[in-house]
Design an enzyme around this catalytic site. Structure first.
Site, PDB file in Angstrom:
ATOM      1  N   ASP A 287      -0.670  62.826  59.735  1.00 53.47           N
ATOM      2  CA  ASP A 287      -0.974  61.666  60.561  1.00 53.47           C
ATOM      3  C   ASP A 287      -2.184  60.907  60.014  1.00 53.47           C
ATOM      4  O   ASP A 287      -2.987  61.454  59.281  1.00 53.47           O
ATOM      5  CB  ASP A 287      -1.329  62.120  61.985  1.00 53.47           C
ATOM      6  CG  ASP A 287      -0.100  62.318  62.836  1.00 53.47           C
ATOM      7  OD1 ASP A 287       0.981  61.871  62.427  1.00 53.47           O
ATOM      8  OD2 ASP A 287      -0.245  62.916  63.916  1.00 53.47           O
TER       9      ASP A 287
ATOM     10  N   LYS B 247       0.528  56.917  62.070  1.00 58.36           N
ATOM     11  CA  LYS B 247       0.713  55.810  62.991  1.00 58.36           C
ATOM     12  C   LYS B 247      -0.582  55.032  63.031  1.00 58.36           C
ATOM     13  O   LYS B 247      -1.600  55.572  63.393  1.00 58.36           O
ATOM     14  CB  LYS B 247       1.020  56.334  64.394  1.00 58.36           C
ATOM     15  CG  LYS B 247       2.172  57.306  64.427  1.00 58.36           C
ATOM     16  CD  LYS B 247       2.363  57.793  65.859  1.00 58.36           C
ATOM     17  CE  LYS B 247       3.457  58.826  65.944  1.00 58.36           C
ATOM     18  NZ  LYS B 247       2.998  60.200  65.826  1.00 58.36           N
TER      19      LYS B 247
ATOM     20  N   MET C 192      -7.333  56.998  73.324  1.00 55.72           N
ATOM     21  CA  MET C 192      -6.461  55.815  73.211  1.00 55.72           C
ATOM     22  C   MET C 192      -6.788  54.805  74.310  1.00 55.72           C
ATOM     23  O   MET C 192      -5.895  54.180  74.880  1.00 55.72           O
ATOM     24  CB  MET C 192      -4.976  56.229  73.312  1.00 55.72           C
ATOM     25  CG  MET C 192      -4.553  57.218  72.249  1.00 55.72           C
ATOM     26  SD  MET C 192      -2.847  57.803  72.443  1.00 55.72           S
ATOM     27  CE  MET C 192      -3.043  59.112  73.647  1.00 55.72           C
TER      28      MET C 192
END
Ligand code: SAH
Length: 258
Positions: free
Chosen positions: A35, A57, A168
């Protein structure tokens, strides 16, 4: 012969925060799917025998979809390979590790999980913020800010006290802070946002519930970042504060808290 999948928590991004178990799994890997937020600068040395596949991502940019990652894990393992899935932080903290383990179970592929140092705890620590501190906070809650929280969740969070850690959470910060204020949280509650923890670009922005959105906007705060809401933010320091200063701050807090 069927290979295996090891889900490895890679920690918050700095190589020396990989566990020994993570380093061992990488050393023997045939293929590594990694990742964006996992430490990946020196993977060619840490996993010398492995094919390296970037499934990272980055928000708004093309990334390998989750179902495709799961398909690749299973396919490589069924071909007999030792597969490492290197993830940021800990695989089971807002990391979709559970879904990947289930995909392996469904396909009859042996799967193991190596826990990692989660950014939820380590990134605040990099800014000198302990999530708990005797007399200030004896609990912390980790929430995803990926989608806005419901008003009932916000009321529970505000009512619980202690420290709130949001991952996030940069994009939903306005609705989060407004919702917590509506739910009765003090407007003066300290808030810290720590961007890019453990990198050369690490930065901490501090404010209060009522003004952090404006302050963060002015500073152009961007993800990845960890948001910490709670009185423990008063203890934030960059490593330069003297022991005396820190004790004064903790004592100052005790006076405020009465
Ligand atoms: N499983 C991961 C979290 C995945 S969600 C863990 O346990 O850490 C991704 C979010 O983690 C980012 O949006 C950000 O909120 C946080 N994050 C991860 N690494 C970070 C870092 N080095 N600095 C700041 N935030 C980070």
């Amino acid at each position: 012969m069927t290979g295996s999948v090891t889900l490895v928590g890679g920690g918050p991004g700095r190589e020396d925060l990989l566990t020994l178990a993570a380093v061992r799994a990488l050393r023997y890997a045939d293929v590594v799917l990694y990742d964006r937020l996992a430490p990946h600068d020196r993977l060619d040395e840490l996993a010398p025998g492995a094919q390296l596949i970037d499934v990272g991502k980055s928000p708004g940019h093309h990334a390998t979809p989750q179902h495709e990652i799961e398909r690749m894990l299973v396919e490589h393992a069924l071909a007999g390979e030792r597969v490492v899935r290197l993830k940021g932080g800990d695989p089971y903290v807002l990391g979709r590790g559970g879904e990947e383990v289930l995909a392996c179970h469904r396909a009859g592929v042996p799967v193991e999980v190596v826990p990692g140092v989660t950014s939820a705890i380590s990134v605040p620590a990099a800014a000198g913020i302990p999530l708990t501190h005797r007399g200030i906070s004896h609990l912390f809650t980790v929430v995803s800010g990926h989608a806005p929280l419901s008003q009932s969740e916000l009321e529970h969070l505000a009512g619980l006290g202690g420290t709130i850690v949001v991952l996030m959470g940069v994009n939903t910060l306005p609705s989060l802070t407004a919702g917590l204020a509506r739910a009765g949280m003090a407007e003066r509650m300290p808030v810290a946002i720590i961007e890019r923890g453990y990198s050369a670009g690490q930065r901490t922005t501090v404010g209060e519930l009522a003004d952090i959105v404006t302050t963060a906007g002015r500073a152009r705060v961007s993800s990845p970042a960890v948001v910490v809401i709670g009185e423990v933010v008063r203890l934030a320091h960059d490593g330069d504060a003297s022991a005396g200063e820190l004790m004064d701050r903790a004592a100052g807090f005790a006076a405020v808290a009465g």
